[in-house]
Structure formats: structure tokens, C-alpha cells
Design a protein around this motif. Structure first.
Motif, PDB file in Angstrom:
ATOM      1  N   ASP A 240       0.811  -1.217   0.000  1.00 42.39           N
ATOM      2  CA  ASP A 240       0.000   0.000   0.000  1.00 42.39           C
ATOM      3  C   ASP A 240       0.843   1.266   0.000  1.00 42.39           C
ATOM      4  N   ASN A 241       2.168   1.128   0.111  1.00 42.81           N
ATOM      5  CA  ASN A 241       3.041   2.295   0.009  1.00 42.81           C
ATOM      6  C   ASN A 241       4.314   1.986  -0.784  1.00 42.81           C
ATOM      7  N   MET A 242       4.255   0.980  -1.655  1.00 41.53           N
ATOM      8  CA  MET A 242       5.418   0.614  -2.453  1.00 41.53           C
ATOM      9  C   MET A 242       5.007   0.271  -3.873  1.00 41.53           C
ATOM     10  N   VAL A 243       5.879   0.606  -4.826  1.00 43.98           N
ATOM     11  CA  VAL A 243       5.678   0.244  -6.227  1.00 43.98           C
ATOM     12  C   VAL A 243       6.973  -0.350  -6.758  1.00 43.98           C
ATOM     13  N   ALA A 244       6.880  -1.013  -7.910  1.00 48.14           N
ATOM     14  CA  ALA A 244       8.069  -1.602  -8.513  1.00 48.14           C
ATOM     15  C   ALA A 244       7.929  -1.597 -10.027  1.00 48.14           C
ATOM     16  N   PHE A 245       9.058  -1.461 -10.694  1.00 44.83           N
ATOM     17  CA  PHE A 245       9.085  -1.634 -12.149  1.00 44.83           C
ATOM     18  C   PHE A 245      10.275  -2.500 -12.512  1.00 44.83           C
ATOM     19  N   SER A 246      10.141  -3.203 -13.636  1.00 47.40           N
ATOM     20  CA  SER A 246      11.174  -4.121 -14.065  1.00 47.40           C
ATOM     21  C   SER A 246      11.843  -3.591 -15.326  1.00 47.40           C
ATOM     22  N   SER A 247      13.169  -3.573 -15.308  1.00 49.20           N
ATOM     23  CA  SER A 247      13.956  -3.086 -16.438  1.00 49.20           C
ATOM     24  C   SER A 247      14.716  -4.239 -17.075  1.00 49.20           C
ATOM     25  N   THR A 248      14.609  -4.365 -18.390  1.00 47.51           N
ATOM     26  CA  THR A 248      15.429  -5.331 -19.120  1.00 47.51           C
ATOM     27  C   THR A 248      16.734  -4.641 -19.483  1.00 47.51           C
ATOM     28  N   GLY A 249      17.799  -5.040 -18.822  1.00 47.32           N
ATOM     29  CA  GLY A 249      19.061  -4.340 -18.954  1.00 47.32           C
ATOM     30  C   GLY A 249      19.120  -3.167 -17.993  1.00 47.32           C
TER      31      GLY A 249
ATOM     32  N   PHE B  27      19.577   5.828 -12.922  1.00 49.29           N
ATOM     33  CA  PHE B  27      19.344   7.152 -12.352  1.00 49.29           C
ATOM     34  C   PHE B  27      18.630   7.043 -11.011  1.00 49.29           C
ATOM     35  N   ALA B  28      17.640   6.138 -10.923  1.00 45.41           N
ATOM     36  CA  ALA B  28      16.925   5.944  -9.659  1.00 45.41           C
ATOM     37  C   ALA B  28      17.878   5.478  -8.566  1.00 45.41           C
ATOM     38  N   GLU B  29      18.806   4.609  -8.921  1.00 45.51           N
ATOM     39  CA  GLU B  29      19.787   4.130  -7.946  1.00 45.51           C
ATOM     40  C   GLU B  29      20.738   5.250  -7.529  1.00 45.51           C
ATOM     41  N   GLU B  30      21.198   6.030  -8.491  1.00 45.91           N
ATOM     42  CA  GLU B  30      22.138   7.114  -8.185  1.00 45.91           C
ATOM     43  C   GLU B  30      21.488   8.191  -7.330  1.00 45.91           C
ATOM     44  N   GLY B  31      20.302   8.624  -7.747  1.00 43.78           N
ATOM     45  CA  GLY B  31      19.612   9.699  -7.035  1.00 43.78           C
ATOM     46  C   GLY B  31      18.806   9.226  -5.851  1.00 43.78           C
ATOM     47  N   GLN B  32      18.608   7.882  -5.759  1.00 42.02           N
ATOM     48  CA  GLN B  32      17.852   7.279  -4.647  1.00 42.02           C
ATOM     49  C   GLN B  32      16.381   7.682  -4.658  1.00 42.02           C
ATOM     50  N   GLU B  33      15.876   8.117  -5.818  1.00 43.92           N
ATOM     51  CA  GLU B  33      14.486   8.580  -5.921  1.00 43.92           C
ATOM     52  C   GLU B  33      13.983   8.343  -7.342  1.00 43.92           C
ATOM     53  N   PHE B  34      12.659   8.264  -7.493  1.00 43.96           N
ATOM     54  CA  PHE B  34      12.041   8.307  -8.820  1.00 43.96           C
ATOM     55  C   PHE B  34      10.573   8.685  -8.659  1.00 43.96           C
ATOM     56  N   VAL B  35       9.945   9.051  -9.777  1.00 42.00           N
ATOM     57  CA  VAL B  35       8.543   9.464  -9.788  1.00 42.00           C
ATOM     58  C   VAL B  35       7.806   8.660 -10.854  1.00 42.00           C
TER      59      VAL B  35
ATOM     60  N   THR C  24      17.224  -2.648  -5.729  1.00 42.96           N
ATOM     61  CA  THR C  24      17.111  -3.250  -7.054  1.00 42.96           C
ATOM     62  C   THR C  24      17.438  -4.726  -6.911  1.00 42.96           C
ATOM     63  N   VAL C  25      16.537  -5.566  -7.376  1.00 43.70           N
ATOM     64  CA  VAL C  25      16.697  -7.012  -7.238  1.00 43.70           C
ATOM     65  C   VAL C  25      17.030  -7.610  -8.603  1.00 43.70           C
ATOM     66  N   PRO C  26      18.218  -8.178  -8.784  1.00 42.03           N
ATOM     67  CA  PRO C  26      18.520  -8.873 -10.037  1.00 42.03           C
ATOM     68  C   PRO C  26      17.651 -10.128 -10.152  1.00 42.03           C
ATOM     69  N   LEU C  27      16.990 -10.302 -11.285  1.00 41.54           N
ATOM     70  CA  LEU C  27      16.108 -11.454 -11.487  1.00 41.54           C
ATOM     71  C   LEU C  27      16.893 -12.536 -12.233  1.00 41.54           C
ATOM     72  N   VAL C  28      17.603 -13.350 -11.462  1.00 44.69           N
ATOM     73  CA  VAL C  28      18.465 -14.384 -12.035  1.00 44.69           C
ATOM     74  C   VAL C  28      17.595 -15.534 -12.534  1.00 44.69           C
TER      75      VAL C  28
ATOM     76  N   ALA D  49      21.982 -11.845 -14.535  1.00 40.51           N
ATOM     77  CA  ALA D  49      20.601 -11.376 -14.671  1.00 40.51           C
ATOM     78  C   ALA D  49      20.499 -10.409 -15.842  1.00 40.51           C
ATOM     79  N   GLU D  50      19.434 -10.543 -16.614  1.00 43.12           N
ATOM     80  CA  GLU D  50      19.139  -9.599 -17.698  1.00 43.12           C
ATOM     81  C   GLU D  50      18.021  -8.641 -17.300  1.00 43.12           C
ATOM     82  N   ASN D  51      17.242  -9.029 -16.299  1.00 44.03           N
ATOM     83  CA  ASN D  51      16.116  -8.222 -15.840  1.00 44.03           C
ATOM     84  C   ASN D  51      16.326  -7.840 -14.385  1.00 44.03           C
ATOM     85  N   PHE D  52      15.852  -6.637 -14.037  1.00 45.27           N
ATOM     86  CA  PHE D  52      16.066  -6.091 -12.702  1.00 45.27           C
ATOM     87  C   PHE D  52      14.777  -5.470 -12.188  1.00 45.27           C
ATOM     88  N   LEU D  53      14.401  -5.802 -10.951  1.00 40.31           N
ATOM     89  CA  LEU D  53      13.206  -5.263 -10.326  1.00 40.31           C
ATOM     90  C   LEU D  53      13.604  -4.103  -9.425  1.00 40.31           C
ATOM     91  N   VAL D  54      13.100  -2.918  -9.738  1.00 38.64           N
ATOM     92  CA  VAL D  54      13.412  -1.704  -8.985  1.00 38.64           C
ATOM     93  C   VAL D  54      12.234  -1.402  -8.068  1.00 38.64           C
TER      94      VAL D  54
END
Length: 209
Positions: free
Chosen positions: A53-62, A69-77, A135-139, A146-151
Motif C-alpha cells: 500500500d506504500n510501495m511500487v516496482a518496475f522491471s527493467s530489461t538491462g 538514475f533511480a539508484e544514483e539519485g535514490q528517488e524516482f517518480v 534493485t533485485v537482479p532477477l536471475v 541477470a538480464e532483468n532487474f526489479l526496482v
């Protein structure tokens, strides 16, 4: 028919992986993120959802810019992608040279966020301001890199255009969000497609035979 992902691509029953057409329609996470140098990236992700109820996630291929940027800045929108903004959302997915602004390319205005540094899409009726958690590597099963990563991010503030708040509740259908299907398909949410169901009574309250 059985589509076996373990087979070589040319031996499978269909020319394209049907997963995206079956797990659909999917919310679109329209992610803006800022790196340490202040550069901003904007990109849509259809492997996106709320995971608490207070968390979201997106998956990036590569390791794409939105993730790094989210990892570097520690934030995203996450700005809401809507019918009116469909072309801008699509344009922001274009592969651009590093350093080129997706906001400028897609002719989208930015608006400052309340609690985080990355801006939101100004014309979007809603946005989730998030602090990066991990960020979770999806092995894969077979191992290897891992080719996919869950942020995953924690939502710390939510912007809502007050026009879409009715009796203290957000009118999702009035915002006309769009969602992703398989192939080149999208879905458009409207009031005509909305229905309600109440949660059933628990076993202790059940009075039937």
C-alpha cells in the motif's frame, strides 16, 4: 496449444511470446529519475505495479537509465499515463542519445515534485513520488547473469489533480488511464468499463445452507 519457453524460439508454437498478451492490461509506470549530475530521464515501463500500500516496482530489461538514475539519485517518480498523454508517453520510449531529454523530445512540460528531486509530468493528473529501496537482479533458473532487474521504491508523497477527487476518493476512470497489452496493443480505461463488487462475508458471517 502449449507454448514451451524452454524450446528454441523457432520451434515454439507461436511467433511471439504470448505472456504480455495474457498478463494484461498492465499499468504503465511512467518513470522519471535524476542522476547525481542532475540529468533527468523519462521512460514508460509496462512491467510495473503497486506491490504494497506504500510501495511500487518496475522491471527493467538491462541496466537502462531509469534504473541507474533511480539508484544514483535514490528517488524516482511515476506519473500516470493517460489517453490525452498517449503520444507523449509513446514518444518518451524512443531510444535517444545519452543526454537528450525525453521531456523535450516528447514535448512534455515538467513540474516540481513535493518531496523528491526528479520532476513529474506536469500534464499528468497523478504522480507517485518514490524513494528508491532496492534493485533485485532477477536471475533465471539456469543461472548466469541477470538480464532483468526489479526496482522497488517506497511512495512518500502523491500528487493528484483535485479535479479528479470526488467525495474524498480518486475517480480513476475520469483520469482515463491507459494500460499496456501484448504486441502493439493498449487499453483505455473509462467509466463505461467500471464495475463494483463488495468483498463477501467471512465464513463466520455466512448464513446460507
Amino acid at each position: 496449444m502449449h507454448y514451451d519457453l524452454a524450446l528454441p524460439r523457432e520451434a515454439r508454437a507461436l511467433p511471439h511470446n504470448p505472456l504480455k498478451a495474457i498478463v494484461a492490461p498492465r499499468p504503465i509506470g511512467w518513470i522519471s529519475a535524476m542522476n547525481r549530475a542532475g540529468a533527468v530521464n523519462l521512460a514508460p515501463y509496462s512491467f510495473f505495479n503497486a506491490v504494497a500500500d506504500n510501495m511500487v516496482a518496475f522491471s527493467s530489461t538491462g541496466r537502462k537509465d531509469a534504473m541507474t538514475f533511480a539508484e544514483e539519485g535514490q528517488e524516482f517518480v511515476c506519473s500516470l499515463a493517460t489517453w490525452d498523454l498517449r503520444d507523449g508517453m509513446n514518444d518518451s520510449s524512443a531510444p535517444l542519445p545519452r543526454g537528450t531529454s525525453e521531456f523535450a523530445f516528447a514535448k512534455l512540460e515538467t513540474a516540481p515534485s513535493h518531496k523528491v528531486h526528479p520532476p513529474r509530468v506536469a500534464a499528468s493528473p497523478a504522480a507517485l513520488e518514490c524513494r528508491w529501496l532496492q534493485t533485485v537482479p532477477l536471475v533465471p533458473l539456469e543461472g548466469g547473469e541477470a538480464e532483468n532487474f526489479l526496482v522497488i521504491g517506497q511512495v512518500v508523497s502523491i500528487y493528484i489533480d483535485p479535479r479528479y477527487v470526488v467525495d474524498g476518493m480518486v475517480d480513476t476512470a475520469a483520469m482515463h488511464p491507459i494500460m499496456r497489452g501484448g504486441y502493439f496493443d493498449y487499453f483505455h480505461v473509462t467509466a463505461d468499463t467500471r464495475f463494483q463488487m463488495r468483498r463477501p462475508k467471512g465464513a463466520g458471517e455466512f448464513t446460507g445452507s
